[in-house]
Enzyme design. Structure first.
Site, PDB file in Angstrom:
ATOM      1  N   ASP A 541       0.835  -1.335   0.028  1.00  0.00           N
ATOM      2  CA  ASP A 541       0.097   0.041  -0.165  1.00  0.00           C
ATOM      3  C   ASP A 541       0.871   1.332   0.051  1.00  0.00           C
ATOM      4  OD1 ASP A 541      -2.343   1.465   0.371  1.00  0.00           O
ATOM      5  OD2 ASP A 541      -2.773   0.995   2.209  1.00  0.00           O
ATOM      6  N   GLU A 544       2.756   4.970  -3.913  1.00  0.00           N
ATOM      7  CA  GLU A 544       2.903   5.915  -5.098  1.00  0.00           C
ATOM      8  C   GLU A 544       4.106   6.531  -5.031  1.00  0.00           C
ATOM      9  OE1 GLU A 544       0.342   5.858  -2.530  1.00  0.00           O
ATOM     10  OE2 GLU A 544      -0.989   4.568  -4.020  1.00  0.00           O
ATOM     11  N   ASP A 617      -8.975   3.619  -2.099  1.00  0.00           N
ATOM     12  CA  ASP A 617      -9.880   4.017  -0.692  1.00  0.00           C
ATOM     13  C   ASP A 617     -11.117   4.596  -1.467  1.00  0.00           C
ATOM     14  OD1 ASP A 617      -7.876   3.222   0.636  1.00  0.00           O
ATOM     15  OD2 ASP A 617      -6.998   5.084   1.216  1.00  0.00           O
TER      16      ASP A 617
END
Ligand SMILES: *[C@@H]1O[C@H](CO)[C@@H](O)[C@H](O)[C@H]1NC(C)=O
Length: 945
Positions: A541, A544, A617
């Site tokens: 997770d 980025e 999300d």
């Protein structure tokens, strides 16, 4: 996963109190993310486009091929120089390389000579590379690309153009002046590069000195803004290498629809981006960011980026892959059909690609069908890694299962409620102070014991593992990464520090081979974290990367990576490098004895080789359930088909009805996981109770039943790049009405067409049929639907609208078990849906569902064909069959839509023996119980008794 903590820490950084009290608290914080006009390289190029398109005279783009520099064809490659004529009349050399690939595609790369030669000054760290980023191939491409043989290519050259015939019926023409590239297939123009003359290659120039010094290189239609520095959200970005954006327009001739370029929470058929009713005002942006509580129907950047676009029209398909990992925007406009030429007026799609840095590197694919484009694209970027069977079953996640006892209780509850599941997930709270690789032993006293307990029903554990590392001198991993320079560096040359879950953190730089080696060691078998357990897998997770305190919630563009590359240049591929490092580490842990499973949030072209993605999300809202379908379809079109969305919606609490409808849709997502935010109420399948739990449970059981069909679709995708959930236009490529249908989909080649209910209170829907074939109601095989267009379908809470297109055969397993692995030895049922002519075909792929043995030929593949009265299987198995594969058998054959009489027995032949089997018919459904092995050919004949 992200939420109120994050909103809180962001608010701290912003020091904008109003934000905190804004009524839009639950909407995307769009002011955190740059619009085109807030991002100077995009603003400059959009401005350039506007200026040029408003000119009254034809525009002559200032780029030309110097034909005298053209080299002869060698190893499928041509080279020449492009010259850019600057405002001061200087000529900038831009070396052009054109490669013809064996698969039939073309790659065009334009470099900048002066930077490549290192003849420039860099106004920043002396660690920085002078040239443009040129090693993206290593990450994004699959490494096995072969160039075409020269003998298959024919080059014709005049003073003004170079024309090349290649592949099957393809031709490309390079016009020298102004530079333009036209692609043809079967005599029709398909794709034109620099059609509108928007090519803009920002060449290196010395930084002007003195106060308000003007850049003499700025041309009449160019904007001088943010060339050397800009500021956003009070953060300064110094551009040490000056302006280096590249932009190009690409016209898809006669194509009304274009698809792809994920990730956006938007429709399947991409919208125009220059305003107008139903259109966007902003270009689609590709910049991996932690965009929490995202907006639907938006072109805003999200967690992943795949700069691949597909176009489709009845006469063929095309694709463009813009190989660039920098911040990128794509504008789309469609030419209007001209009223004066109403007859045959055609509409084309014009796109404008703008990247902040890197090489201009573009692949063009031409084909007869969308699948052909998928294949060509995947030949370049690689195919989906065939996943283990468990990873396409159901995953149960929440932020957080709080303790070992909690995990085991949830595990038991699935059994108590007779609901199958395969994997339980742990979010960040399992880790001691968010220091990954360390358990919070207070609540997880004996994780290896927990793993073993899960293994008794062949279930797995996934733990989250993020690239940020808590800056804590008592944390060994921090010390090693920091001291050895294995972290992303800031422009001054120390580890980039920033804020994330654990507080102050640094970020592992997985572009560095040493960092990856170190990462490998952390996952080694026998390490304290998971002992020698073989049922432990990983979730990546925040890759980025998410940096709460950074610009646009990510790293600074002038941060530095291994190799001297600026973060600006590699931003969109960083997440892939981290995902890849994790998957490699697991491969080593398991000595290649099982295929790794690593979910990622950030991704790029090529991530399909590593593992699945999910759409981040989302929210427990109907509109988020609705948008998940086109998002997953787009992912499949863009070569990343192992995709899913958090079932139930991450933020907030879904109503029982929404949760139920989401499970019914999710049962078809290639990646199927229930997940929930830490502030939301518990929502495991048994929580809502009554009719809701019943409907959820039957959706889950349907998923398990269909696993052989899904696995067959995954295997196909792993060799041909086709989507697992197929947009309707893939099945009806000639029917233009179907080109923008994105609220229903086909499951692989099974003929199964699903239209999830995504509206509150809906108890019926319209299913769109794209052709004149017979479709059977999956929930009641006696009902058929026929005729292109919409058909009403009743769908009370316990019903998923599913029809099956006649002419297809799929294979299921009907025994209910606790996990997919426990179904491994179960017999199959072959389900046949007859078409208008009474025929059907389909296939089954099977292997051990776990190891790489399939790569050594240990697999079964069987084609089934039903014609008239006879079902024939044709095995096309791998070279070696294990005992397991030989043991697989078919207990039942179901034939739907059979018109004739069947009597009471049928003839079954296999391995030169004949026997009779029991047959029965009810309504239009015939059931045969043949007891045949899958591995060898068999034949079943109806109506001979
Ligand atoms: C990771 O990347 C390397 C280098 O490109 C490649 O050889 C390897 O197969 C990748 N691993 C995975 C699991 O995708």
């Amino acid at each position: 996963m992200l939420g109120k903590y994050k909103a809180f820490s962001l608010a701290l950084y912003l020091v904008v109190a109003i934000v905190f009290f804004s009524t839009e608290a639950s909407a995307v914080k769009s002011y955190l993310f740059r619009k085109c006009e807030e991002n100077p390289f995009c603003k400059r190029n959009r401005h350039y486009a506007d200026q040029i398109s408003s000119l009254s005279q034809p525009w002559e783009a200032p780029y030309e091929i110097d034909i005298s520099t053209l080299t002869g064809l060698k190893d499928g490659t041509l080279t020449a120089n492009i010259l850019k004529i600057t405002a001061t009349g200087d000529k900038v050399e831009l070396p052009l390389t054109v490669k013809f690939l064996k698969s039939g595609s073309v790659r065009i790369t334009v470099d900048e000579k002066i930077r490549a030669d290192g003849d420039i000054e860099v106004y920043g760290s002396d660690k920085l590379q002078k040239r443009r980023y040129n090693t993206l191939d290593e990450w994004a491409l699959d490494g096995h690309i072969e160039n075409a043989q020269d003998s298959t290519i024919e080059v014709t050259q005049t003073d003004s153009e170079i024309s090349i015939e290649y592949g099957n019926g393809n031709k490309v023409v390079f016009v020298a002046k102004p530079f333009e590239v036209k692609f043809y297939r079967n005599g029709e123009t398909q794709v034109i590069l620099n059609d509108r003359g928007l090519l803009n290659y920002e060449h290196w120039r010395p930084k002007p000195t003195g106060e308000d010094a003007k850049d003499p290189q700025i041309g009449p239609y160019e904007l001088e803004e943010g060339l050397w520095e800009d500021k956003f959200d009070s953060k300064t970005d110094k551009k040490s290498k000056g302006p280096e954006a590249i932009a190009l327009d690409v016209t898809f001739v006669d194509y009304k629809h274009v698809y792809g370029i994920p990730e956006h929470a938007d429709k399947l058929s991409l919208r125009e981006t220059r305003g107008g009713p139903g259109n966007h005002e902003q270009p689609y942006r590709l910049y991996n960011v932690d965009i929490f509580e995202y907006e639907t129907n938006s072109p805003m950047a999200m967690y992943g980026s795949i700069p691949f676009m597909q176009a489709h029209k009845p006469s063929g398909s095309a694709g463009v892959f813009w190989l660039n990992s920098a911040d990128t925007y794509v504008d789309i406009i469609k030419t209007k059909s001209n009223d004066e030429k109403v007859l045959n007026s055609k509409q084309s799609t014009q796109t404008h690609w703008i990247s902040e840095a890197g090489l201009l590197d573009i692949f063009v694919f031409l084909g007869d069908s969308p699948e052909e484009i998928n294949k060509l694209y995947s030949d370049v970027t690689g195919f989906l890694q065939l996943p283990q069977t468990f990873s396409i079953a159901y995953h149960q996640c929440r932020w957080n299962y709080n303790s070992q006892d909690d995990v085991l209780e949830v595990n038991d509850n699935f059994d108590k409620h007779d609901i199958p599941y395969d994997v339980i997930w742990l979010d960040i709270e399992y880790a001691d102070e968010k220091k990954y690789f360390l358990w919070n032993k207070k609540v997880f006293p004996d994780p290896v014991d927990m793993l073993n307990e899960l293994d008794t029903t062949k279930r797995k554990l996934v733990t989250i593992n993020d690239p940020h590392i808590k800056a804590d001198e008592n944390y060994d991993i921090f010390n090693k990464v920091d001291k050895n320079g294995l972290a992303i560096q800031d422009a001054k040359g120390g580890s980039r520090k920033g804020h994330c879950w654990p507080g102050e953190s640094i970020w592992i730089d997985t572009l560095s081979p040493k960092a990856r080696q170190y990462w490998d060691s952390l996952f080694a078998s026998g390490s304290e974290f998971a002992g020698a357990a073989t049922n432990w897998h990983i979730w990546n997770d925040m890759n980025e990367p998410s940096v709460f305190s950074g610009p646009e919630t990510t790293a600074y563009k002038d941060d530095i990576h291994f190799g001297g590359w600026e973060h600006r240049e590699v931003h969109n591929v960083y997440g892939l490098t981290y995902h890849n490092a994790t998957a490699e580490a697991l491969k080593l842990r398991y000595s290649n004895a099982q295929r790794p499973f690593v979910l990622t949030r950030a991704y790029f072209a090529g991530s399909q080789r590593v593992g699945p993605m999910w759409t981040g999300d989302n929210m427990a809202k109907w509109e988020h359930l609705k948008i998940a379908t086109p998002m997953i379809l787009t992912s499949g079109v863009a070569g990343m088909p192992f995709a899913g969305a958090d079932v139930g919606g991450f933020f907030e609490n879904p109503s029982h009805e929404l949760l139920t409808r989401w499970y019914q849709a999710g049962a078809f997502y290639p990646f199927f996981r229930g997940h929930a935010h830490i502030d939301s109420k518990r929502r495991e399948p048994w929580v809502p109770g009554g009719e809701y739990t019943e409907a959820i449970s039957s959706a889950l059981k349907l998923r398990y039943k269909l696993l052989p069909t899904l696995y067959t679709a995954f295997q196909k995708s792993s060799v041909d790049g086709s989507p697992i959930l197929k947009p309707v236009y893939y099945i009806s490529p000639d029917n233009e009405d179907s080109f923008d249908v994105d609220d229903e989909f086909f499951v692989g080649d099974s003929g199964i067409l699903v239209k999830p209910i995504t509206d509150e209170g809906a108890i019926s829907t319209n299913i769109y049929l794209p052709d004149e074939e017979i479709y059977y109601d999956y929930n009641n095989n006696d009902i058929t639907l026929q005729g292109a267009g919409e058909h009403s379908y009743s769908a009370p809470l316990n019903t998923i609208p599913i029809v099956v297109r006649g002419g297809h055969i799929h294979v299921v397993r009907e025994r209910e078990r606790r996990s997919s692995t426990l179904m491994k030895y179960d017999p199959y049922t072959v389900v046949i849906y007859l078409n208008k002519d009474g025929n059907a075909e389909g296939s089954l792929y099977a292997d051990d569902g776990e190891t790489y043995n399939y790569a050594d030929g240990e697999y079964l593949e069987t084609k089934f064909k039903f014609e008239g009265t006879t079902l024939v299987s044709t095995p096309n198995n791998g070279e070696k069959l294990s005992k397991y594969l030989e043991s697989l058998w078919i207990e039942k054959v179901v034939i739907v839509g059979y018109k004739g009489d069947v009597g009471s027995t049928v003839q079954v032949s296999q391995d030169e023996t004949e026997k009779s089997a029991i047959v029965s018919k009810e309504g239009n459904v015939v059931v045969v119980k043949p007891r045949v092995a899958v591995a060898s050919e068999f034949k079943i004949e109806l109506g001979l008794n």
